[in-house]
Design a protein around this motif. Structure first.
Motif, PDB file in Angstrom:
ATOM      1  N   TYR A  95      61.848 -58.327 105.819  1.00 47.13           N
ATOM      2  CA  TYR A  95      61.143 -57.053 105.978  1.00 47.13           C
ATOM      3  C   TYR A  95      59.660 -57.215 105.650  1.00 47.13           C
ATOM      4  O   TYR A  95      58.799 -56.690 106.366  1.00 47.13           O
ATOM      5  N   ILE A  96      59.368 -57.950 104.587  1.00 44.89           N
ATOM      6  CA  ILE A  96      57.969 -58.185 104.210  1.00 44.89           C
ATOM      7  C   ILE A  96      57.255 -59.010 105.272  1.00 44.89           C
ATOM      8  O   ILE A  96      56.096 -58.743 105.612  1.00 44.89           O
ATOM      9  N   GLU A  97      57.940 -60.005 105.835  1.00 47.76           N
ATOM     10  CA  GLU A  97      57.359 -60.808 106.926  1.00 47.76           C
ATOM     11  C   GLU A  97      56.975 -59.940 108.121  1.00 47.76           C
ATOM     12  O   GLU A  97      56.009 -60.243 108.831  1.00 47.76           O
ATOM     13  N   LEU A  98      57.724 -58.870 108.314  1.00 48.06           N
ATOM     14  CA  LEU A  98      57.492 -57.970 109.449  1.00 48.06           C
ATOM     15  C   LEU A  98      56.655 -56.762 109.022  1.00 48.06           C
ATOM     16  O   LEU A  98      56.840 -55.650 109.502  1.00 48.06           O
ATOM     17  N   ASP A  99      55.710 -57.000 108.125  1.00 44.51           N
ATOM     18  CA  ASP A  99      54.738 -55.991 107.650  1.00 44.51           C
ATOM     19  C   ASP A  99      55.338 -54.935 106.734  1.00 44.51           C
ATOM     20  O   ASP A  99      54.724 -53.886 106.505  1.00 44.51           O
ATOM     21  N   GLY A 100      56.504 -55.195 106.199  1.00 46.02           N
ATOM     22  CA  GLY A 100      57.117 -54.246 105.297  1.00 46.02           C
ATOM     23  C   GLY A 100      56.389 -54.116 103.976  1.00 46.02           C
ATOM     24  O   GLY A 100      55.835 -55.095 103.459  1.00 46.02           O
ATOM     25  N   TYR A 101      56.381 -52.920 103.434  1.00 45.28           N
ATOM     26  CA  TYR A 101      55.780 -52.528 102.161  1.00 45.28           C
ATOM     27  C   TYR A 101      54.255 -52.569 102.164  1.00 45.28           C
ATOM     28  O   TYR A 101      53.622 -52.312 101.138  1.00 45.28           O
ATOM     29  N   LYS A 102      53.651 -52.878 103.308  1.00 45.89           N
ATOM     30  CA  LYS A 102      52.189 -52.773 103.400  1.00 45.89           C
ATOM     31  C   LYS A 102      51.745 -51.318 103.290  1.00 45.89           C
ATOM     32  O   LYS A 102      50.704 -51.009 102.687  1.00 45.89           O
ATOM     33  N   ALA A 103      52.517 -50.419 103.892  1.00 44.64           N
ATOM     34  CA  ALA A 103      52.166 -49.002 103.854  1.00 44.64           C
ATOM     35  C   ALA A 103      52.258 -48.452 102.432  1.00 44.64           C
ATOM     36  O   ALA A 103      51.415 -47.650 102.009  1.00 44.64           O
TER      37      ALA A 103
END
Length: 445
Positions: A34-42
Motif C-alpha cells: 500500500y505504501i509503495e502505491l502512494d499509501g499514507y501520503k495523504a
C-alpha cells in the motif's frame, strides 16, 4: 480459526476512472505494498494542514455520501463542534445490507488501508482521537482483513499514541453487527456499537452533536471514507472535475447485478449515461431479451421503466429533479421475462423481515403488503387490491421513525404504478403469466 473465502472477481471497462479502485488487484492488502502505491501520503499531508483546510478541501471536491443518502461529506464534517467536553468519534458504516449493493466489501477486501487512512484524515479534520470500522455481521472474512490491516498500521506507528511521529494520537477499532438491515441507519448503528439493540434514536440531537457514547460523531460509508485520501492528496478541484458539476463530484462504484451480460463492480464518473452503462459497460441483457425495469441504486429506490432508464444520467441531480434517489450504487437490470408482481413481493419479503417493529406504519404496512402481494401472485387477488397496495405504501412513506418504511414503500409505489397491467393480468384467479405454475398450485401438488 481463519475463514476461507474465494476472492471476489474483478472486472474492467475502458470508461472507468479508477480512483477508489486504483489499487485493486495489486496486492495492496499488505501495508508495505500500500505504501509503495502512494499509501499514507495523504495522511502525512493532512498532518501538516489545518483542520478547517482539510474540511474545505473535501467540500470543494463535491464528495457526497456514497451509502445512499448523498449528503455532502465536507458539510457533515463541519457540523462537528470545535470544542467538546465529550470525546469525538469517527464511525465507518460498513454494514452494506442494501440488496444489490456489494461495493464496500471490495474496498475492504482489496484495499483496507485506504479505509484506515481515510479515518485518520477524518479524525484530524474534526479533532477526534478514536475511530470505529463497523462491518456487516455476514462479512466475517472481511473482519480478519480489517484487523490485520489495523495491526499493521499500529506496528508501523501510523496508529497509536504518536501517529507518524507527530506527537498526535489516533486509534481504530473494528466491530461487527449481527446481520440486521436496520443498523445501516446511523443512529441504530451507534446503538448496536454501544451493545444495545439496533433501534434508531430520536433526532435531534443529531450525531454531530451527540452521537456515539454521547460524543460528537462523524458517520461515513466505507466508499465515502476511502475516497478521502485521494482527494487530500490531489486536491478537491482535481476530484470534482470528474463529475458533471460541483455538487456531483468524482466517481461512483457501481454494482451491476441482475440481468446483465457483464455484471460486476465498476468505477464510473458521476453523470454517466445509464443507457451506456446498461448496454456497453454491462454488456446488455442476456439471451436476446429486452430491459423491462431498472433499479438505479439498491432495492429501496424507485424503479425505472426501460424508457426512463435509457434517458437517465447517474447523478444526484437527475434523480432529485424527479423526487427520486440515486441510492447506494446497487444497479439491477430486470429483463422482459420477469414478473413485476413477484419482484415487488420479493422486495417486500425482505423489508417485512428486516423491520425492527417499532413503528406501526412499517411493522403493519410491510406485513400487510407481503400478505397481499403473496395472495395476488398466487392468483387470489381482486381489483381493489391494486389501489389498496398503493394506499398502504403511500401511508408508510415519511411516517416512520427511520427510513426503512420509505425503503419498503418507494419500490412498491413505482412497481404498482408503472407495471399496473401486470397486476391486472394476475386477476380472476389467473396464474402468473411468467410462470408455468403458480406457487399455490405447487403447494397443492
Amino acid at each position: 480459526m481463519k475463514t476461507l473465502y474465494t476472492p471476489t472477481p474483478l472486472v474492467s471497462h475502458p470508461d472507468e476512472v479508477r480512483i477508489v479502485s486504483k489499487r485493486w488487484g495489486q496486492g495492496a492488502q499488505t501495508i508495505d505494498r500500500y505504501i509503495e502505491l502512494d499509501g499514507y501520503k495523504a495522511a502525512r499531508k493532512a498532518l501538516e494542514m489545518r483542520p478547517d483546510d482539510i474540511i474545505n478541501e473535501v467540500k470543494i471536491s463535491g464528495l457526497r455520501g456514497r451509502g445512499g443518502a448523498g449528503f455532502a461529506t465536507g458539510m457533515k464534517w463541519s457540523f462537528i463542534p470545535k470544542q467538546s467536553d465529550a470525546p469525538k468519534y469517527i464511525l465507518v458504516n460498513g454494514d452494506e445490507s442494501e440488496p444489490a449493493t456489494c461495493k464496500d466489501r471490495l474496498i475492504v477486501e482489496y484495499d483496507p488501508h485506504s479505509v484506515i487512512e481515510g479515518v485518520i484524515i477524518a479524525g484530524l479534520a474534526v479533532g477526534a482521537k478514536t475511530g470505529f470500522v463497523y462491518l456487516r455481521g455476514e462479512y466475517r472474512y472481511l473482519l480478519e482483513i480489517v484487523e490485520k490491516a489495523i495491526a499493521e498500521a499500529y506496528a508501523k506507528g501510523f496508529l497509536g499514541k504518536n501517529i507518524f511521529g507527530s506527537g498526535r494520537e489516533f486509534n481504530i477499532l473494528s466491530h461487527t453487527g449481527a446481520g440486521a438491515y436496520e443498523v445501516g441507519e446511523e443512529s441504530a448503528l451507534m446503538e448496536s456499537l454501544e451493545g444495545k439493540r439496533g433501534l434508531p434514536r430520536l433526532k435531534p440531537p443529531f450525531p454531530a452533536i451527540k452521537g456515539l457514547y454521547g460524543g460528537p460523531t462523524v458517520i461515513n460509508n466505507v466508499e465515502t471514507i476511502a475516497t478521502v485520501p485521494p482527494i487530500i492528496l490531489n486536491g478537491g478541484k482535481w476530484y470534482v472535475a470528474f463529475g458533471p458539476n460541483e455538487k456531483n463530484g468524482g466517481t461512483r462504484l457501481t454494482c451491476l447485478t441482475g440481468h446483465f451480460n457483464k455484471p460486476g463492480v465498476y468505477e464510473l464518473p458521476l453523470g454517466y449515461p445509464a443507457k451506456k452503462m446498461i448496454y456497453d459497460v454491462g454488456g446488455g441483457i442476456p439471451n436476446g431479451r429486452t430491459l423491462k425495469a431498472f433499479v438505479p441504486g439498491g432495492s429501496s429506490t424507485f424503479l425505472l421503466t426501460r424508457e426512463e432508464a435509457e434517458s437517465a444520467t447517474m447523478d444526484y441531480d437527475w434523480f432529485a429533479k424527479r423526487n427520486e434517489f440515486l441510492g447506494s450504487g446497487g444497479v439491477v437490470a430486470i429483463d422482459d421475462q420477469t414478473c413485476m408482481v413477484k419482484m415487488a413481493l420479493r422486495i417486500m419479503k425482505f423489508y417485512q423481515h428486516e423491520s425492527c417493529g417499532w413503528c406501526i406504519p412499517c411493522r403493519e404496512g410491510t406485513d400487510w403488503l407481503k400478505k397481499t402481494l403473496t395472495r395476488f401472485h398466487d392468483g387470489g387477488g381482486v381489483n381493489k387490491d391494486i389501489d389498496h397496495m398503493l394506499y398502504l405504501a403511500n401511508n408508510m412513506a415519511g411516517r416512520t421513525f427511520c427510513a426503512l418504511g420509505d425503503a419498503a414503500a418507494f419500490p412498491t409505489i413505482s412497481i404498482v404504478s408503472k407495471w399496473r397491467k401486470e397486476f391486472e393480468d394476475h386477476l380472476d384467479g389467473r396464474p402468473c403469466p411468467f410462470e408455468r405454475t403458480s406457487s399455490r398450485d405447487m403447494a397443492l401438488a
